[in-house]
Write an enzyme that holds these catalytic residues in place. Structure first.
Site, PDB file in Angstrom:
ATOM      1  N   ARG A 122      28.106 -10.930  11.389  1.00  0.00           N
ATOM      2  CA  ARG A 122      29.475 -11.380  11.113  1.00  0.00           C
ATOM      3  C   ARG A 122      29.888 -11.283   9.648  1.00  0.00           C
ATOM      4  NH1 ARG A 122      27.242 -13.989  15.156  1.00  0.00           N
ATOM      5  NH2 ARG A 122      28.482 -14.257  17.046  1.00  0.00           N
ATOM      6  N   HIS A 147      29.757  -7.127  14.260  1.00  0.00           N
ATOM      7  CA  HIS A 147      29.097  -5.889  14.690  1.00  0.00           C
ATOM      8  C   HIS A 147      29.939  -4.626  14.507  1.00  0.00           C
ATOM      9  CE1 HIS A 147      25.672  -8.102  15.899  1.00  0.00           C
ATOM     10  NE2 HIS A 147      25.957  -8.343  17.157  1.00  0.00           N
ATOM     11  N   HIS A 221      19.967  -3.450  18.747  1.00  0.00           N
ATOM     12  CA  HIS A 221      20.319  -4.618  19.558  1.00  0.00           C
ATOM     13  C   HIS A 221      19.725  -4.600  20.970  1.00  0.00           C
ATOM     14  CE1 HIS A 221      22.743  -8.120  20.578  1.00  0.00           C
ATOM     15  NE2 HIS A 221      23.289  -8.114  19.387  1.00  0.00           N
ATOM     16  N   ASP A 293      20.771 -18.255  17.739  1.00  0.00           N
ATOM     17  CA  ASP A 293      21.634 -17.132  17.366  1.00  0.00           C
ATOM     18  C   ASP A 293      21.718 -17.212  15.844  1.00  0.00           C
ATOM     19  OD1 ASP A 293      23.380 -15.042  17.287  1.00  0.00           O
ATOM     20  OD2 ASP A 293      24.912 -15.949  18.557  1.00  0.00           O
ATOM     21  N   GLU A 357      16.859  -8.814  15.783  1.00  0.00           N
ATOM     22  CA  GLU A 357      17.730  -7.892  15.055  1.00  0.00           C
ATOM     23  C   GLU A 357      17.364  -7.905  13.573  1.00  0.00           C
ATOM     24  OE1 GLU A 357      21.874  -9.031  16.023  1.00  0.00           O
ATOM     25  OE2 GLU A 357      20.995 -10.060  17.735  1.00  0.00           O
TER      26      GLU A 357
END
Ligand code: GLA
Length: 398
Positions: A122, A147, A221, A293, A357
């Site tokens: 982000r 992304h 991803h 996350d 990631e």
């Protein structure tokens, strides 16, 4: 699966040598035998994957190594479509989430298996400043940019070619992201090379150059489920992460800027711990992320290729390690997956896969204290990230 392969699998499972001989007579070769005998030849096969809605033809490449590991990659979005690895009994299963056909990837909103860029993760308020100029990007995630925007690197067609590598097969993907594309400055030439080695590593080498100062943050991803894609959630997978700190976020998942110690929090994976053992705790950060996350600050020297994380699944015995030159790693536990219909009609439940990631920290363009993601003309962005696949015995710990 061919009839011969089915017979062979049953034969091997029962230890039936007659069935094995029969299957061999039927000309059964490749993956299963390779997994056990290590005699298959590493190779790449190319075939048509389909056409995009605008008519562009897209291909899919199957990379096989000498031990029978098999990865399918399409030049649409650089997506890893499938990845078949053996469990501790040699049974090959597809361990990444995805779709059967191209239309699935065109419609996808989960970034299954994709190359993500120009800026992975982000950017707050979908804007950043470089040399006093403010650049506006798409707000495609609440108030933020996520992304790479509306048509990120996961939604474009890459030029593909096979390249020779020692003890490996390799597919090089190239894409020119034009100046102002998705609001970013500079013509950015990007290469992503997938290298499948005979040591069961999927190595991803990234490089990029620009003709104007810009920001770059690339990642991969794939969602892994080490029991097999579509077999349920990944909460009993055990993860170990080499990070003493992580970057806490606000309610829109933008880092606050703090590098917080994981010690004493559900973010402490310094010892192998089941992903699900603390995920539902009333921890503020877990509540904001709806699970994990978050970006972990990897313990390492800058630019060193070092072990970031390992994940082990005790029932299948499958394990993977992720090594990277990047300073950070986002652990995403598929919190937004909501019964997505995937390959072979399987349904991907919430937390049905995990992503590791490798990347720079989220919102780095607006956080001067974070490692820089600025790329200038004459410089070369590089990243190497390796996913290594293995099996472990019942009693071993990761
Ligand atoms: C990243 C983000 C998540 C989510 C997924 C895609 O990992 O951090 O919040 O957007 O991609 O669904």
């Amino acid at each position: 699966m061919t009839i011969g392969t089915q017979l062979l699998r049953r034969g091997v499972a029962r230890g039936g040598s007659l069935a094995l001989v029969f299957a061999l007579c039927l000309g059964v070769t490749a993956p299963l035998l390779a997994a056990t005998s290590q005699k298959a030849e590493a190779r790449i096969d190319k075939r048509a994957f389909g056409k995009l809605q605008d008519g562009t033809a897209v291909d899919i490449y199957t990379l096989r190594n000498s031990r029978g590991l098999e990865v399918e990659i399409t030049n649409y979005g650089g997506v890893v479509v499938s990845l078949r690895t053996p469990d501790r009994r040699g049974r090959m299963v597809d361990i990444v989430l995805g779709y059967d056909d191209l239309s699935g990837y065109e419609a996808d909103t989960s970034y299954f298996g994709a190359v993500v860029g120009r800026y992975a993760n982000r950017i707050a308020g979908a804007s950043f400043k470089l040399n006093g100029v403010e650049y506006q990007l798409a707000k495609n995630n609440g108030p933020n940019h996520l992304h790479g925007g509306l048509r990120g690197f996961n939604k474009v067609v890459w030029q593909a070619r096979e390249i020779p590598r020692k003890d490996a097969v390799a597919l090089e993907l190239t894409y020119l992201s034009k100046d102002t594309e998705e609001g970013y400055p500079g013509n950015l030439t990007v290469t992503v090379t997938y290298v499948l080695s005979n040591a069961n590593e999927l190595r991803i080498e990234y490089a990029a150059t620009t003709d104007k100062e810009t920001v770059v943050n690339l990642t991969h991803h794939s969602y892994f489920n080490l029991v097999g894609a579509g077999t349920g959630d990944v909460l009993s997978h055990q993860a170990k992460i080499n990070a003493d700190r992580f970057t806490p976020v606000d309610e829109t998942l933008i880092p606050t800027g703090e590098l917080k110690a994981v010690k004493g929090t559900p973010f402490d994976f310094s010892r192998a711990t089941a992903i699900g053992s603390r995920i539902n705790q009333p921890d503020e950060q877990l509540v904001l992320g709806k699970g994990y996350d978050h970006n972990f600050v990897l313990n390492k020297m800058a630019q060193e290729l070092s072990l970031a994380a390992s994940v082990y699944e005790p029932v299948s015995g499958r394990a993977l390690e992720m090594w990277t030159t990047e300073p950070g790693m986002q652990l995403y536990t598929g919190n937004f997956l909501d019964n997505v219909r995937g390959k072979a009609d399987k349904v991907y439940v919430r937390r049905g896969g995990f992503c590791l990631e490798a990347e720079h920290f989220p919102d780095s363009p607006n956080k001067p204290s974070f490692p820089s993601t600025v790329l200038k003309p004459g410089e070369r962005y590089t990243q190497t990230t390796v996913y290594k696949f293995m099996v472990r015995g019942a009693k071993e710990k990761p």
